[in-house]
Enzyme design. Structure first.
Site, short mmCIF file in Angstrom:
data_model
loop_
_atom_site.label_atom_id
_atom_site.label_comp_id
_atom_site.label_asym_id
_atom_site.label_seq_id
_atom_site.Cartn_x
_atom_site.Cartn_y
_atom_site.Cartn_z
N LYS A 263 0.74 -1.13 0.10
CA LYS A 263 -0.16 -0.06 -0.07
C LYS A 263 0.94 1.39 0.15
O LYS A 263 0.64 2.22 -0.59
CB LYS A 263 -1.02 -0.13 1.14
CG LYS A 263 -2.01 -1.33 1.40
CD LYS A 263 -3.06 -1.09 2.50
CE LYS A 263 -2.24 -1.14 3.79
NZ LYS A 263 -1.61 -2.34 4.14
N ARG B 239 -9.51 0.28 9.16
CA ARG B 239 -9.05 -1.00 9.68
C ARG B 239 -9.97 -1.80 10.22
O ARG B 239 -9.77 -3.03 10.86
CB ARG B 239 -7.77 -0.87 10.68
CG ARG B 239 -6.33 -0.70 9.65
CD ARG B 239 -5.14 -0.55 10.65
NE ARG B 239 -4.22 -1.24 10.35
CZ ARG B 239 -3.08 -0.69 9.52
NH1 ARG B 239 -3.17 0.52 8.89
NH2 ARG B 239 -1.85 -1.31 9.36
N ARG C 55 11.65 -5.53 5.17
CA ARG C 55 11.07 -4.21 4.76
C ARG C 55 12.24 -3.36 5.46
O ARG C 55 12.47 -3.43 6.87
CB ARG C 55 9.76 -3.58 5.27
CG ARG C 55 9.68 -2.44 4.96
CD ARG C 55 8.06 -1.91 5.16
NE ARG C 55 7.54 -2.53 6.11
CZ ARG C 55 6.12 -2.14 6.52
NH1 ARG C 55 5.38 -1.76 5.60
NH2 ARG C 55 5.64 -2.46 7.49
N ARG D 50 11.80 -1.10 10.99
CA ARG D 50 10.56 -0.49 11.98
C ARG D 50 10.58 -1.54 13.18
O ARG D 50 10.85 -2.84 13.20
CB ARG D 50 9.34 -0.53 11.20
CG ARG D 50 9.05 0.68 10.46
CD ARG D 50 7.88 0.64 9.76
NE ARG D 50 6.42 0.22 10.30
CZ ARG D 50 5.48 -0.21 9.50
NH1 ARG D 50 5.12 0.34 8.44
NH2 ARG D 50 4.48 -0.65 10.22
N ARG E 228 -0.02 -8.56 13.82
CA ARG E 228 -0.79 -7.63 12.82
C ARG E 228 -1.64 -8.54 11.83
O ARG E 228 -2.72 -7.98 11.21
CB ARG E 228 0.33 -6.75 12.12
CG ARG E 228 0.53 -5.75 13.01
CD ARG E 228 1.95 -5.08 12.87
NE ARG E 228 2.36 -4.63 11.46
CZ ARG E 228 3.71 -4.60 11.02
NH1 ARG E 228 4.69 -5.26 11.62
NH2 ARG E 228 3.90 -4.08 9.85
P1 ADP Z 1 1.61 -1.75 7.77
O1 ADP Z 1 2.11 -1.01 6.79
O2 ADP Z 1 2.75 -2.63 8.33
O3 ADP Z 1 0.27 -2.13 7.43
P2 ADP Z 1 0.96 0.69 9.07
O4 ADP Z 1 2.25 1.71 9.00
O5 ADP Z 1 -0.10 0.94 8.33
O6 ADP Z 1 1.50 -0.74 9.04
O7 ADP Z 1 0.66 0.87 10.59
C1 ADP Z 1 1.47 0.56 11.75
C2 ADP Z 1 0.63 0.57 13.15
O8 ADP Z 1 -0.02 1.89 13.19
C3 ADP Z 1 -0.26 -0.54 12.98
O9 ADP Z 1 0.03 -1.92 13.42
C4 ADP Z 1 -1.12 0.08 14.16
O10 ADP Z 1 -0.76 0.09 15.49
C5 ADP Z 1 -1.42 1.58 13.77
N1 ADP Z 1 -2.49 2.12 13.13
C6 ADP Z 1 -2.17 2.53 11.73
N2 ADP Z 1 -3.51 2.70 11.03
C7 ADP Z 1 -4.21 2.39 11.81
C8 ADP Z 1 -5.68 2.50 12.04
N3 ADP Z 1 -6.40 2.86 10.87
N4 ADP Z 1 -6.30 2.29 13.00
C9 ADP Z 1 -5.74 1.72 14.21
N5 ADP Z 1 -4.23 1.50 14.35
C10 ADP Z 1 -3.75 1.88 13.20
P1 ADP Z 2 2.12 -1.77 3.29
O1 ADP Z 2 2.26 -0.14 3.36
O2 ADP Z 2 0.82 -2.43 2.72
O3 ADP Z 2 2.43 -2.28 4.44
P2 ADP Z 2 4.75 -1.60 1.74
O4 ADP Z 2 4.52 -0.69 0.70
O5 ADP Z 2 5.27 -0.89 2.97
O6 ADP Z 2 3.40 -2.23 2.25
O7 ADP Z 2 5.60 -3.02 1.40
C1 ADP Z 2 6.11 -3.91 2.24
C2 ADP Z 2 7.49 -4.34 1.88
O8 ADP Z 2 7.30 -4.96 0.67
C3 ADP Z 2 8.42 -3.46 1.55
O9 ADP Z 2 9.73 -3.72 1.92
C4 ADP Z 2 8.54 -3.04 0.03
O10 ADP Z 2 9.60 -2.75 -0.66
C5 ADP Z 2 8.14 -4.58 -0.53
N1 ADP Z 2 7.26 -4.63 -1.67
C6 ADP Z 2 6.18 -3.73 -2.00
N2 ADP Z 2 5.58 -4.22 -3.16
C7 ADP Z 2 6.21 -5.36 -3.50
C8 ADP Z 2 5.92 -6.21 -4.48
N3 ADP Z 2 5.19 -6.07 -5.40
N4 ADP Z 2 7.06 -7.27 -4.41
C9 ADP Z 2 7.79 -7.44 -3.74
N5 ADP Z 2 8.03 -6.45 -2.84
C10 ADP Z 2 7.13 -5.54 -2.58
#
Ligand code: ADP
Ligand code: ADP
Ligand code: ZN
Length: 215
Positions: free
Chosen positions: A16, A92, A126, A159, A170
């Site tokens: 995303k 979420r 990541r 992270r 998660r």
């Molecule tokens: P990822 O990219 O791994 O999905 P995010 O960066 O979106 O993780 O979110 C990291 C953390 O921030 C989540 O595990 C949660 O603790 C918090 N968080 C993010 N968005 C939300 C939301 N919409 N509602 C509740 N907690 C959130």
């Molecule tokens: P989210 O925001 O949904 O948690 P991220 O964009 O942070 O996901 O991507 C999670 C990890 O996977 C990052 O290390 C990113 O570089 C990698 N990644 C993203 N898109 C792809 C893909 N299409 N194939 C392989 N790795 C990817």
């Protein structure tokens, strides 16, 4: 339509953040992400909101959801000042989806699907830029120079919550709380499911085509 309202959904690690950056640049919309907003405010005092912990940090490190009241307020403020946007990381759970419905309408809803095993590999490998937040991966998306951000030269870090224990939690939180949100949006006219297991460029091609078709 000049400024689309785009929602991007998918499990942690689906891509995303990676794809939202491209959408923001290419379509001239603002990237609104609750994860980044919360990380920048990990130690803010939320004790007046009647929550279990006094700051977002403990929830985030465990991979649990930060209480709705905190997150709803962040999104409401961000959307008020945005014209077009790509919203990433919210809603979420169904209560957040109901809140969002009162805040704005949506033109395109992108749902990235990726299997669990691939998600674990993506999240544990990541690396993110400590300065600009750009995403990299130790195997799938290597920076030109190890540990250095291609975009701004900043330091790449892992992270706190990208360890196996928090990642597992998660993904469970996603299955329980967020998967029903995706099902809720399936009937929306702008809903498009995207195969998130393709290469980043392959995913982007599908996303660009979907947005062009919907707006
Ligand atoms: P990822 O990219 O791994 O999905 P995010 O960066 O979106 O993780 O979110 C990291 C953390 O921030 C989540 O595990 C949660 O603790 C918090 N968080 C993010 N968005 C939300 C939301 N919409 N509602 C509740 N907690 C959130
Ligand atoms: P989210 O925001 O949904 O948690 P991220 O964009 O942070 O996901 O991507 C999670 C990890 O996977 C990052 O290390 C990113 O570089 C990698 N990644 C993203 N898109 C792809 C893909 N299409 N194939 C392989 N790795 C990817
Ligand atoms: Zn950077």
């Amino acid at each position: 339509m000049s400024s689309p309202h785009i929602l991007i959904l998918g499990p942690p690690g689906a891509g995303k953040g990676t794809q939202s950056s491209r959408i923001a640049e290419s379509f001239g919309v603002e990237h609104v992400t609750t994860g980044d907003a919360l990380r920048a405010n990990k130690d803010m005092d939320i004790s007046d909101m009647d929550t279990e912990y006094d700051t977002p940090r403990a929830y985030m490190e465990a991979g649990d959801l930060v209480p709705d009241a905190v997150v709803n307020a962040i999104v409401e403020e961000a959307l008020t000042s945005a014209d077009g946007f790509v919203l990433d990381g919210y809603p979420r759970n169904m209560d957040q989806a109901d809140e969002l419905e009162d805040m704005t309408d949506l033109d395109v809803i992108l749902s990235l699907s990726v299997g669990r095993e691939e998600l674990v590999d993506r999240l544990t490998g990541r690396r993110v830029c400590d300065d600009c937040g750009a995403n990299f991966h130790v195997e799938f998306d290597q920076p030109e120079e190890a540990g250095v951000c291609d975009e701004c030269g900043g330091e790449l870090i892992q992270r706190d919550d990208d360890n196996e224990e928090s990642v597992t939690n998660r993904l469970d939180v996603f299955d329980e709380n967020t998967a029903p949100v995706i099902d809720h949006y399936r009937d929306h006219a702008g809903f498009v499911e995207i195969d998130g297991e393709q290469s980043p460029d392959g995913v982007w091609a599908d996303i660009e085509a979907a947005i062009d078709e919907q707006v």
